[in-house]
Write a protein that holds these residues in place. Structure first.
Motif, PDB file in Angstrom:
ATOM      1  N   THR A  21       3.237   7.853  -2.743  1.00 53.97           N
ATOM      2  CA  THR A  21       2.323   7.408  -2.540  1.00 53.97           C
ATOM      3  C   THR A  21       2.256   5.571  -2.263  1.00 53.97           C
ATOM      4  OG1 THR A  21       1.025   8.621  -3.268  1.00 53.97           O
ATOM      5  CG2 THR A  21      -0.485   6.892  -2.488  1.00 53.97           C
ATOM      6  N   LEU A  22       2.911   5.142  -3.239  1.00 49.24           N
ATOM      7  CA  LEU A  22       2.338   3.438  -3.043  1.00 49.24           C
ATOM      8  C   LEU A  22       3.240   3.020  -2.125  1.00 49.24           C
ATOM      9  CD1 LEU A  22       2.442   0.712  -5.087  1.00 49.24           C
ATOM     10  CD2 LEU A  22       4.016   1.388  -6.256  1.00 49.24           C
ATOM     11  N   LEU A  23       4.847   3.855  -2.182  1.00 47.61           N
ATOM     12  CA  LEU A  23       5.492   3.003  -0.660  1.00 47.61           C
ATOM     13  C   LEU A  23       5.065   3.592   0.133  1.00 47.61           C
ATOM     14  CD1 LEU A  23       8.988   4.574  -2.195  1.00 47.61           C
ATOM     15  CD2 LEU A  23       8.418   1.805  -1.769  1.00 47.61           C
ATOM     16  N   ARG A  24       4.643   4.160   0.390  1.00 53.37           N
ATOM     17  CA  ARG A  24       4.177   4.336   1.932  1.00 53.37           C
ATOM     18  C   ARG A  24       2.857   3.533   2.547  1.00 53.37           C
ATOM     19  NH1 ARG A  24       2.860  11.160   2.949  1.00 53.37           N
ATOM     20  NH2 ARG A  24       2.775   9.757   5.352  1.00 53.37           N
ATOM     21  N   ASN A  25       2.253   3.129   1.079  1.00 53.75           N
ATOM     22  CA  ASN A  25       1.205   2.035   0.910  1.00 53.75           C
ATOM     23  C   ASN A  25       1.412   0.588   1.350  1.00 53.75           C
ATOM     24  OD1 ASN A  25      -1.038   4.235   0.482  1.00 53.75           O
ATOM     25  ND2 ASN A  25      -0.777   3.682  -1.997  1.00 53.75           N
ATOM     26  N   LEU A  26       2.792   0.118   0.905  1.00 51.89           N
ATOM     27  CA  LEU A  26       3.239  -0.875   1.983  1.00 51.89           C
ATOM     28  C   LEU A  26       4.063  -0.863   2.852  1.00 51.89           C
ATOM     29  CD1 LEU A  26       4.989  -3.951   1.588  1.00 51.89           C
ATOM     30  CD2 LEU A  26       6.495  -2.000  -0.268  1.00 51.89           C
ATOM     31  N   LEU A  27       4.675   0.594   3.514  1.00 57.60           N
ATOM     32  CA  LEU A  27       5.166   0.114   4.879  1.00 57.60           C
ATOM     33  C   LEU A  27       4.153   0.851   6.019  1.00 57.60           C
ATOM     34  CD1 LEU A  27       8.122   3.238   4.292  1.00 57.60           C
ATOM     35  CD2 LEU A  27       8.271   0.677   3.843  1.00 57.60           C
ATOM     36  N   GLU A  28       3.126   0.880   5.464  1.00 54.37           N
ATOM     37  CA  GLU A  28       1.763   1.279   6.613  1.00 54.37           C
ATOM     38  C   GLU A  28       1.900  -0.595   7.097  1.00 54.37           C
ATOM     39  OE1 GLU A  28      -1.726   3.288   5.424  1.00 54.37           O
ATOM     40  OE2 GLU A  28      -0.115   5.205   4.782  1.00 54.37           O
ATOM     41  N   LEU A 153       2.321  -2.348 -15.156  1.00 60.40           N
ATOM     42  CA  LEU A 153       2.147  -0.800 -14.938  1.00 60.40           C
ATOM     43  C   LEU A 153       1.041  -0.304 -14.603  1.00 60.40           C
ATOM     44  CD1 LEU A 153       2.724   1.105 -18.008  1.00 60.40           C
ATOM     45  CD2 LEU A 153       0.228   1.838 -16.799  1.00 60.40           C
ATOM     46  N   LEU A 154       0.719   0.220 -13.806  1.00 62.95           N
ATOM     47  CA  LEU A 154      -0.133   0.735 -12.588  1.00 62.95           C
ATOM     48  C   LEU A 154      -0.346   2.454 -12.843  1.00 62.95           C
ATOM     49  CD1 LEU A 154       1.447  -0.002  -9.203  1.00 62.95           C
ATOM     50  CD2 LEU A 154      -0.069  -1.529 -10.415  1.00 62.95           C
ATOM     51  N   LEU A 155      -2.223   2.370 -13.681  1.00 60.15           N
ATOM     52  CA  LEU A 155      -2.083   3.511 -13.944  1.00 60.15           C
ATOM     53  C   LEU A 155      -3.444   4.077 -13.134  1.00 60.15           C
ATOM     54  CD1 LEU A 155      -2.659   4.522 -17.606  1.00 60.15           C
ATOM     55  CD2 LEU A 155      -4.537   3.165 -17.574  1.00 60.15           C
ATOM     56  N   ASN A 156      -2.464   5.127 -12.847  1.00 60.67           N
ATOM     57  CA  ASN A 156      -2.971   5.425 -11.112  1.00 60.67           C
ATOM     58  C   ASN A 156      -3.591   7.266 -11.147  1.00 60.67           C
ATOM     59  OD1 ASN A 156      -2.953   5.845  -8.346  1.00 60.67           O
ATOM     60  ND2 ASN A 156      -1.340   7.238  -8.611  1.00 60.67           N
ATOM     61  N   GLN A 184      -5.270   6.070  -5.349  1.00 60.85           N
ATOM     62  CA  GLN A 184      -3.953   6.738  -4.801  1.00 60.85           C
ATOM     63  C   GLN A 184      -2.543   5.072  -4.673  1.00 60.85           C
ATOM     64  OE1 GLN A 184      -3.684   8.566  -2.908  1.00 60.85           O
ATOM     65  NE2 GLN A 184      -5.248  10.256  -3.270  1.00 60.85           N
ATOM     66  N   ALA A 185      -2.439   4.710  -5.803  1.00 63.99           N
ATOM     67  CA  ALA A 185      -1.688   3.669  -5.886  1.00 63.99           C
ATOM     68  C   ALA A 185      -2.310   2.256  -4.758  1.00 63.99           C
ATOM     69  CB  ALA A 185      -0.470   3.980  -5.483  1.00 63.99           C
ATOM     70  N   GLN A 186      -3.197   1.666  -5.078  1.00 66.32           N
ATOM     71  CA  GLN A 186      -3.426   1.180  -3.612  1.00 66.32           C
ATOM     72  C   GLN A 186      -3.686  -0.698  -4.924  1.00 66.32           C
ATOM     73  OE1 GLN A 186      -4.095   0.628  -0.761  1.00 66.32           O
ATOM     74  NE2 GLN A 186      -4.520   2.279  -0.044  1.00 66.32           N
ATOM     75  N   ILE A 187      -2.517  -1.241  -4.354  1.00 66.46           N
ATOM     76  CA  ILE A 187      -3.060  -2.598  -5.200  1.00 66.46           C
ATOM     77  C   ILE A 187      -2.877  -3.739  -3.895  1.00 66.46           C
ATOM     78  CG2 ILE A 187      -1.534  -1.512  -7.353  1.00 66.46           C
ATOM     79  CD1 ILE A 187       0.701  -3.429  -6.226  1.00 66.46           C
ATOM     80  N   PRO A 188      -3.275  -4.998  -4.581  1.00 65.88           N
ATOM     81  CA  PRO A 188      -3.064  -5.896  -3.630  1.00 65.88           C
ATOM     82  C   PRO A 188      -1.950  -6.331  -3.024  1.00 65.88           C
ATOM     83  CG  PRO A 188      -4.181  -6.229  -5.371  1.00 65.88           C
ATOM     84  CD  PRO A 188      -3.188  -4.664  -5.887  1.00 65.88           C
ATOM     85  N   ASP A 189      -1.373  -7.048  -1.665  1.00 63.82           N
ATOM     86  CA  ASP A 189      -0.659  -7.138  -0.910  1.00 63.82           C
ATOM     87  C   ASP A 189       0.525  -8.014  -1.932  1.00 63.82           C
ATOM     88  OD1 ASP A 189      -0.828  -5.461   0.788  1.00 63.82           O
ATOM     89  OD2 ASP A 189      -2.166  -7.464   2.446  1.00 63.82           O
ATOM     90  N   GLU A 190      -0.128  -9.223  -2.715  1.00 70.15           N
ATOM     91  CA  GLU A 190       0.355  -9.974  -3.014  1.00 70.15           C
ATOM     92  C   GLU A 190       1.326 -10.065  -4.132  1.00 70.15           C
ATOM     93  OE1 GLU A 190      -3.711 -12.011  -1.343  1.00 70.15           O
ATOM     94  OE2 GLU A 190      -2.886 -10.436  -2.627  1.00 70.15           O
ATOM     95  N   LEU A 191       0.576  -8.735  -4.884  1.00 68.68           N
ATOM     96  CA  LEU A 191       1.969  -7.910  -5.569  1.00 68.68           C
ATOM     97  C   LEU A 191       2.686  -7.237  -5.497  1.00 68.68           C
ATOM     98  CD1 LEU A 191      -0.975  -6.824  -8.057  1.00 68.68           C
ATOM     99  CD2 LEU A 191       0.079  -8.954  -8.399  1.00 68.68           C
ATOM    100  N   LEU A 192       2.871  -7.160  -4.560  1.00 69.52           N
ATOM    101  CA  LEU A 192       3.939  -6.367  -3.258  1.00 69.52           C
ATOM    102  C   LEU A 192       4.874  -7.399  -2.659  1.00 69.52           C
ATOM    103  CD1 LEU A 192       2.437  -3.370  -1.803  1.00 69.52           C
ATOM    104  CD2 LEU A 192       3.624  -3.387  -3.409  1.00 69.52           C
ATOM    105  N   LEU A 193       4.761  -8.797  -2.841  1.00 74.30           N
ATOM    106  CA  LEU A 193       5.315  -9.266  -1.281  1.00 74.30           C
ATOM    107  C   LEU A 193       6.957 -10.266  -2.130  1.00 74.30           C
ATOM    108  CD1 LEU A 193       2.691 -10.646   1.173  1.00 74.30           C
ATOM    109  CD2 LEU A 193       4.556  -9.333   1.317  1.00 74.30           C
ATOM    110  N   GLY A 194       6.577  -9.837  -3.149  1.00 74.00           N
ATOM    111  CA  GLY A 194       7.836 -11.304  -3.501  1.00 74.00           C
ATOM    112  C   GLY A 194       7.304 -12.790  -2.974  1.00 74.00           C
ATOM    113  N   GLU A 206      -9.006   3.102   1.196  1.00 74.15           N
ATOM    114  CA  GLU A 206     -10.310   3.945   1.325  1.00 74.15           C
ATOM    115  C   GLU A 206     -10.901   3.474  -0.228  1.00 74.15           C
ATOM    116  OE1 GLU A 206      -7.016   6.872  -0.122  1.00 74.15           O
ATOM    117  OE2 GLU A 206      -6.300   6.718   1.969  1.00 74.15           O
ATOM    118  N   GLY A 207     -11.946   2.395   0.514  1.00 75.90           N
ATOM    119  CA  GLY A 207     -13.195   2.620  -0.636  1.00 75.90           C
ATOM    120  C   GLY A 207     -12.436   1.393  -2.003  1.00 75.90           C
ATOM    121  N   VAL A 208     -11.426   0.853  -1.947  1.00 78.95           N
ATOM    122  CA  VAL A 208     -11.388   0.711  -2.505  1.00 78.95           C
ATOM    123  C   VAL A 208     -11.455  -0.908  -2.372  1.00 78.95           C
ATOM    124  CG1 VAL A 208      -8.632  -0.012  -4.439  1.00 78.95           C
ATOM    125  CG2 VAL A 208      -9.074   2.252  -3.320  1.00 78.95           C
TER     126      VAL A 208
END
Length: 307
Positions: A21-28, A153-156, A184-194, A206-208
């Protein structure tokens, strides 16, 4: 100067925690970004790769074994090939199998063939906070190892818990890592971006509302830092600071350095001439409500060299 090193994000967590789910959030929302994803679903049929392959062609599957054991040679070969792609990638994401120890993957990135072209950006471990029955025996030990390896650590699935149970789960898993409570493993973009400053394509949250949970701000200037004072400051940063990244110049050193801080760990890497030409700048990402900004900016200023 040599080509820029590519950041590698490792996504770990036990079976069913929410890694895919986390990966799909990124790839979308990664359209236009040169991103490669390595997926390792334990078993004969690699279902995870099929779930996300519809969204990107840059999905590389390591099948029929655990990424930290039987397919480690395959991982090494795949990473070496990705590191040499032209034009170069902006980021590599590795999804561990649910039965993998992510520390083994981190060690692979230190191999001589890779360490000049790839570097660890962060280990994100996803935990299913709503699991009804806790894991036992070796499974419980593995889950603890996955959590211990995390920078973040993502407490999902926190929306499925009452406040008391959520507090207990945070205490159970959050002793060694920065903890983010997620739905739904949603986190801010900046934490995924390198280190890249390119923004991801917006999509429904989704309301987050991350603005209620996190705050981000930038520092930019032409100051030179005292290396010893800066390192001491980095070693004493408060837990509420989740991530710090950007370009800095240290006294007595030629060229600029990438500074990367995540979850209590920091590193410096040489920047290319093209990157250095963009000027010194830092991005802070912190938990909201901790009133950290003034404290952090004052601490940063204490690391400036006297003019």
């Amino acid at each position: 100067m040599s080509a820029a090193s590519i950041p590698v994000t490792v996504v770990a967590g036990f079976l069913g925690a929410g890694k895919t789910t986390l990966l799909r959030n990124l790839l979308e929302r990664c359209e236009g970004r040169r991103l490669a994803v390595i997926v390792n679903d334990f078993g004969e049929l690699n279902i995870d790769a099929g779930m996300i392959a519809e969204q990107t062609e840059a999905v590389y599957s390591l099948e029929n074994g655990c990424i930290c054991c039987s397919v480690q040679d395959d991982l090494l070969a795949q990473l070496e090939r990705l590191a040499n792609m032209n034009p170069p990638l902006e980021q590599v994401v590795i999804e561990c199998s649910g039965v993998s120890d992510p520390q083994r993957i981190v060690q692979t990135l230190g191999y001589p063939k890779l360490r000049k072209r790839l570097h660890l950006d962060a280990v994100l471990t996803v935990v299913d906070a709503a699991r009804r029955e806790p894991l036992e025996g070796e499974y419980a030990r593995l889950e603890r190892m996955q959590a211990a390896a995390a920078d973040l650590l993502l407490l999902n699935k926190c929306d499925l818990l009452d406040a008391e149970t959520l507090a207990a789960q945070r205490e159970r898993f959050g002793r060694g890592a920065r903890v983010l409570e997620t739905i739904q493993a949603q986190i801010p973009d900046e934490l995924l971006l390198g280190e890249s400053s390119r923004k991801l394509r917006p999509h429904g949250q989704e309301g987050v509302d991350h603005g209620d949970l996190f705050e981000s701000w930038n520092w930019q200037g032409d100051m030179t830092f005292d290396g010893a004072r800066l390192k001491h400051w980095l070693e004493t940063l408060p837990r509420g600071l989740l991530r710090l990244k950007g370009l800095v110049r240290l006294a007595g050193q030629d060229g600029a350095l990438w500074l990367q801080y995540v979850g209590g760990r920091y590193q410096f890497r040489p920047a290319t001439d093209a990157e250095a030409a963009q000027g010194a700048r830092l991005v802070f990402i912190a938990e909201k409500g901790g009133q950290l900004r003034a404290e952090l900016e004052a601490g940063l200023q204490s690391c400036f060299c006297s003019s």
